[in-house]
Design an enzyme around this catalytic site. Structure first.
Site, PDB file in Angstrom:
ATOM      1  N   ASP A   1      -0.070   4.424   4.125  1.00  0.00           N
ATOM      2  CA  ASP A   1       0.580   3.826   2.951  1.00  0.00           C
ATOM      3  C   ASP A   1       1.185   4.865   2.025  1.00  0.00           C
ATOM      4  O   ASP A   1       1.847   4.511   1.052  1.00  0.00           O
ATOM      5  CB  ASP A   1      -0.425   2.980   2.148  1.00  0.00           C
ATOM      6  CG  ASP A   1      -0.798   1.731   2.899  1.00  0.00           C
ATOM      7  OD1 ASP A   1      -1.749   1.053   2.476  1.00  0.00           O
ATOM      8  OD2 ASP A   1      -0.158   1.445   3.927  1.00  0.00           O
TER       9      ASP A   1
ATOM     10  N   ARG B   1       2.657  -7.878  13.263  1.00  0.00           N
ATOM     11  CA  ARG B   1       1.352  -7.657  12.637  1.00  0.00           C
ATOM     12  C   ARG B   1       0.334  -8.521  13.392  1.00  0.00           C
ATOM     13  O   ARG B   1      -0.012  -9.606  12.962  1.00  0.00           O
ATOM     14  CB  ARG B   1       1.397  -7.991  11.151  1.00  0.00           C
ATOM     15  CG  ARG B   1       2.331  -7.083  10.355  1.00  0.00           C
ATOM     16  CD  ARG B   1       1.821  -5.630  10.260  1.00  0.00           C
ATOM     17  NE  ARG B   1       0.680  -5.465   9.391  1.00  0.00           N
ATOM     18  CZ  ARG B   1       0.786  -5.291   8.077  1.00  0.00           C
ATOM     19  NH1 ARG B   1       1.961  -5.339   7.509  1.00  0.00           N
ATOM     20  NH2 ARG B   1      -0.287  -5.129   7.339  1.00  0.00           N
TER      21      ARG B   1
ATOM     22  N   CYS C   1       6.058  -8.585   9.916  1.00  0.00           N
ATOM     23  CA  CYS C   1       6.518  -8.213   8.576  1.00  0.00           C
ATOM     24  C   CYS C   1       7.437  -7.019   8.781  1.00  0.00           C
ATOM     25  O   CYS C   1       7.726  -6.624   9.899  1.00  0.00           O
ATOM     26  CB  CYS C   1       5.351  -7.868   7.677  1.00  0.00           C
ATOM     27  SG  CYS C   1       4.699  -6.253   8.044  1.00  0.00           S
TER      28      CYS C   1
ATOM     29  N   LYS D   1      -4.465  -2.927  -5.312  1.00  0.00           N
ATOM     30  CA  LYS D   1      -3.956  -4.139  -4.635  1.00  0.00           C
ATOM     31  C   LYS D   1      -4.797  -4.428  -3.391  1.00  0.00           C
ATOM     32  O   LYS D   1      -5.242  -5.548  -3.181  1.00  0.00           O
ATOM     33  CB  LYS D   1      -2.506  -3.923  -4.223  1.00  0.00           C
ATOM     34  CG  LYS D   1      -1.980  -4.953  -3.228  1.00  0.00           C
ATOM     35  CD  LYS D   1      -0.535  -4.736  -2.849  1.00  0.00           C
ATOM     36  CE  LYS D   1      -0.338  -3.855  -1.679  1.00  0.00           C
ATOM     37  NZ  LYS D   1      -0.571  -4.477  -0.376  1.00  0.00           N
ATOM     38  N   ASN D   2      -5.060  -3.390  -2.582  1.00  0.00           N
ATOM     39  CA  ASN D   2      -5.714  -3.625  -1.286  1.00  0.00           C
ATOM     40  C   ASN D   2      -7.209  -3.818  -1.399  1.00  0.00           C
ATOM     41  O   ASN D   2      -7.890  -4.027  -0.394  1.00  0.00           O
ATOM     42  CB  ASN D   2      -5.380  -2.493  -0.312  1.00  0.00           C
ATOM     43  CG  ASN D   2      -3.905  -2.555   0.082  1.00  0.00           C
ATOM     44  OD1 ASN D   2      -3.226  -3.540  -0.207  1.00  0.00           O
ATOM     45  ND2 ASN D   2      -3.411  -1.505   0.691  1.00  0.00           N
TER      46      ASN D   2
HETATM   47  C1  EPZ Z   1      -4.252  -2.914   5.464  1.00  0.00           C
HETATM   48  O1  EPZ Z   1      -3.424  -3.709   6.293  1.00  0.00           O
HETATM   49  C2  EPZ Z   1      -3.443  -2.675   4.204  1.00  0.00           C
HETATM   50  N1  EPZ Z   1      -3.154  -3.945   3.554  1.00  0.00           N
HETATM   51  C3  EPZ Z   1      -2.134  -1.964   4.549  1.00  0.00           C
HETATM   52  O2  EPZ Z   1      -1.465  -1.670   3.325  1.00  0.00           O
HETATM   53  C4  EPZ Z   1      -2.474  -0.641   5.237  1.00  0.00           C
HETATM   54  O3  EPZ Z   1      -1.273  -0.012   5.649  1.00  0.00           O
HETATM   55  C5  EPZ Z   1      -3.361  -0.898   6.469  1.00  0.00           C
HETATM   56  O4  EPZ Z   1      -4.536  -1.640   6.076  1.00  0.00           O
HETATM   57  C6  EPZ Z   1      -3.809   0.386   7.128  1.00  0.00           C
HETATM   58  O5  EPZ Z   1      -4.495   1.177   6.215  1.00  0.00           O
HETATM   59  C7  EPZ Z   1      -4.116  -4.543   2.803  1.00  0.00           C
HETATM   60  O6  EPZ Z   1      -5.228  -4.044   2.684  1.00  0.00           O
HETATM   61  C8  EPZ Z   1      -3.742  -5.828   2.129  1.00  0.00           C
HETATM   62  P1  EPZ Z   1      -4.893  -2.838   9.887  1.00  0.00           P
HETATM   63  P2  EPZ Z   1      -4.020  -4.360   7.660  1.00  0.00           P
HETATM   64  O7  EPZ Z   1      -5.468  -4.115  10.357  1.00  0.00           O
HETATM   65  O8  EPZ Z   1      -5.404  -4.810   7.425  1.00  0.00           O
HETATM   66  C9  EPZ Z   1      -2.986  -3.068  14.234  1.00  0.00           C
HETATM   67  C10 EPZ Z   1       0.341  -1.602   1.839  1.00  0.00           C
HETATM   68  O9  EPZ Z   1       1.394  -0.961   1.883  1.00  0.00           O
HETATM   69  N2  EPZ Z   1      -3.770  -4.306  14.366  1.00  0.00           N
HETATM   70  O10 EPZ Z   1      -5.798  -1.667   9.629  1.00  0.00           O
HETATM   71  O11 EPZ Z   1      -3.034  -5.320   8.164  1.00  0.00           O
HETATM   72  C11 EPZ Z   1      -1.814  -3.265  13.279  1.00  0.00           C
HETATM   73  O12 EPZ Z   1      -0.701  -3.804  13.980  1.00  0.00           O
HETATM   74  C12 EPZ Z   1      -0.180  -2.285   3.088  1.00  0.00           C
HETATM   75  O13 EPZ Z   1      -0.395  -1.707   0.817  1.00  0.00           O
HETATM   76  C13 EPZ Z   1      -3.848  -4.925  15.622  1.00  0.00           C
HETATM   77  O14 EPZ Z   1      -3.273  -4.452  16.604  1.00  0.00           O
HETATM   78  O15 EPZ Z   1      -4.031  -3.060   8.584  1.00  0.00           O
HETATM   79  C14 EPZ Z   1      -1.529  -1.879  12.783  1.00  0.00           C
HETATM   80  O16 EPZ Z   1      -0.732  -1.197  13.741  1.00  0.00           O
HETATM   81  C15 EPZ Z   1       0.784  -2.154   4.256  1.00  0.00           C
HETATM   82  N3  EPZ Z   1      -4.553  -6.080  15.747  1.00  0.00           N
HETATM   83  C16 EPZ Z   1      -2.910  -1.230  12.755  1.00  0.00           C
HETATM   84  O17 EPZ Z   1      -3.761  -2.047  13.595  1.00  0.00           O
HETATM   85  C17 EPZ Z   1      -5.220  -6.642  14.675  1.00  0.00           C
HETATM   86  O18 EPZ Z   1      -5.881  -7.685  14.869  1.00  0.00           O
HETATM   87  C18 EPZ Z   1      -3.511  -1.150  11.353  1.00  0.00           C
HETATM   88  O19 EPZ Z   1      -3.712  -2.449  10.925  1.00  0.00           O
HETATM   89  C19 EPZ Z   1      -5.136  -6.004  13.422  1.00  0.00           C
HETATM   90  C20 EPZ Z   1      -4.409  -4.836  13.278  1.00  0.00           C
END
Ligand code: EPZ
Length: 415
Positions: free
Chosen positions: A304, A120, A115, A21-22
């Site tokens: 995850d 997010r 979410c 999916k990701n």
């Molecule tokens: C991706 O989300 C995945 N989703 C998530 O999987 C996964 O948990 C996450 O990466 C971490 O591995 C997809 O790939 C579609 P991040 P993403 O940006 O990109 C903070 C699942 O269950 N952050 O690495 O949103 C954020 O709040 C899903 O399949 C900021 O502060 O994750 C979080 O605490 C859930 N500012 C942390 O970083 C930003 O601009 C990780 O977020 C972006 C993120």
């Protein structure tokens, strides 16, 4: 819709991992860039994939699905906006920002909003894109960007955000000169995106390391790409077998993508063997507690898989301490697991799980994608019948989870 599960049966047999999916989500967004034909193989049939296809069609692309193949014709793109209702369908639709800017020179998106995992934020995405020259206005939940003349440069990410790394890679294909992402996310899905972009003719290097370089300048070839296997789906089924017992094989997966999950389950006494693209877990005796699990960016333990491993820890012998260091609110499954008799104490980002000899069936409601999967795992291990409502959360990331589990001896029905 809900799932009904009769627990207490071991998992025996073979499950095939689906496409990730990701990985398929950012790759679907990336099909906007080449203005051509993109044939994607091994695409999972998930609600989030349908949401991404809805966005592509809204933008003017022609999309067809033939089994596990999705063909995107992005020759004609007539819009650069993603309306609120489509943004709300899938939190990660912010990944369309970079490719729409690259293709159209401008974009109008509605903030994906919070979410179930907590706020997010997308500050890292917007900060990086503005450094590349995008002019961004973010008011009242709408993000409008103009980026007629973007120039590549070094971008240092304060946190190795997966989505921000992907958005920068995608926008940078339209920048003049080179863009270098420092402290980039290293998840395998980033490497899969790099492979896809290279097939469109883009010059992208370094994915999987902490530094990725993208040479701008649009080259656009038609592409054909096979989406990598879903490492989190694989980890989920391994945790299920560890909790319910049995002898389960997951094939067509990438074992090295879940080394930390395999290590934790092995620490807990599960007998796990890896051979090529196959992982086999034999869990004949009760799992031992896995003393400490801290979620970290890849290659650390994946956030995850935290909920799924916690479900297995609920019936392990001893106490397991979790530290969720990625998301601030990723323990919403705890109160549902407690309804089954789980003994869990949460304080901030720390959860202490005291294993019990047996969970009992209960009625639960899925809180989010991976939390819902954790409830399925706990129900498989529990004595008696459980029901899980709000399973649309689970359908976002697992393709017909009841069929996969039934095929290896579980009693799971959708009603
Ligand atoms: C991706 O989300 C995945 N989703 C998530 O999987 C996964 O948990 C996450 O990466 C971490 O591995 C997809 O790939 C579609 P991040 P993403 O940006 O990109 C903070 C699942 O269950 N952050 O690495 O949103 C954020 O709040 C899903 O399949 C900021 O502060 O994750 C979080 O605490 C859930 N500012 C942390 O970083 C930003 O601009 C990780 O977020 C972006 C993120």
């Amino acid at each position: 819709m809900r799932l009904k599960i009769q627990g207490g049966r071991p998992l025996e047999g073979v499950i095939r991992a689906n496409g990730a999916k990701n990985s398929v989500l950012p790759i679907l967004a990336a099909t906007l860039i080449n203005g051509g034909i993109n044939i994607l193989h091994n695409c999972p049939d998930l609600r989030d994939v349908t949401s991404a296809i809805n966005i592509l069609e809204h933008l003017g692309c022609k999309v067809t699905r033939e089994g596990k193949d999705v063909i995107v014709d992005s020759t004609v793109v007539t819009r650069w906006d993603v309306p609120d209702e489509l943004m709300r369908e899938m939190r990660s639709s912010v990944i369309f920002l970079g490719p729409i800017i690259a293709r159209c020179g401008r974009a109008l998106l509605h903030t994906p909003g919070g979410c179930e995992l907590g706020p997010r934020p997308i500050d890292l995405h917007l900060d990086a894109l503005s450094k590349l020259g995008a002019v961004i206005e973010n008011e009242g939940g709408a993000i409008s960007c103009h980026a007629e003349d973007m120039r590549g440069r070094d971008i240092i990410l304060a946190f190795p955000s997966v989505g921000a790394t992907e958005n920068i890679m995608l926008a940078a294909t339209a920048c003049r000169g080179a863009t270098r992402i420092i402290n980039a996310a290293r998840e395998p899905e980033i490497e899969d995106l790099q492979q896809f972009l290279r097939k469109t003719g883009a010059a992208v290097y370094g994915a999987g390391s902490g530094e990725i370089t993208i040479m701008g300048g649009r080259t656009s070839f038609d592409t054909e790409h096979r989406v990598m296997p879903d490492r989190i789906e694989t980890a989920t089924y391994l945790c299920a077998a560890a909790a319910a017992g049995g002898d389960l094989t997951v094939k067509e997966c990438e074992p090295e993508h879940i080394g930390t999950v395999i290590e934790k389950l092995s620490d807990g006494g599960a007998d796990i063997s890896v051979s090529g693209r196959t992982v086999r877990i034999k869990a004949r005796q009760r799992l031992r507690a896995m003393p400490f699990v801290r979620t970290m960016p890849y290659p650390g333990f994946p956030t995850d898989s935290q909920a799924q491993l916690m479900a297995a820890a609920c019936v392990a012998d001893g106490a397991t301490v979790f530290h969720e260091s990625i998301f601030e609110n990723r323990y919403r499954h705890v109160s549902e697991l407690e309804r089954m008799g789980a003994k869990i104490k949460v304080s901030g980002r720390v959860a202490v799980v005291e294993g019990v000899s047996r969970l009992h069936g209960a009625g639960m409601m899925a809180t989010d994608l991976r939390g819902g999967a954790a409830m399925v795992i706990a129900a498989l291990a529990a004595e008696g019948e459980s029901t899980i409502g709000e399973i649309h959360h689970i359908d976002r990331g697992y393709e017909k989870i009841e069929d996969a589990l039934t095929s290896v001896g579980a009693m799971v029905t959708r009603e």
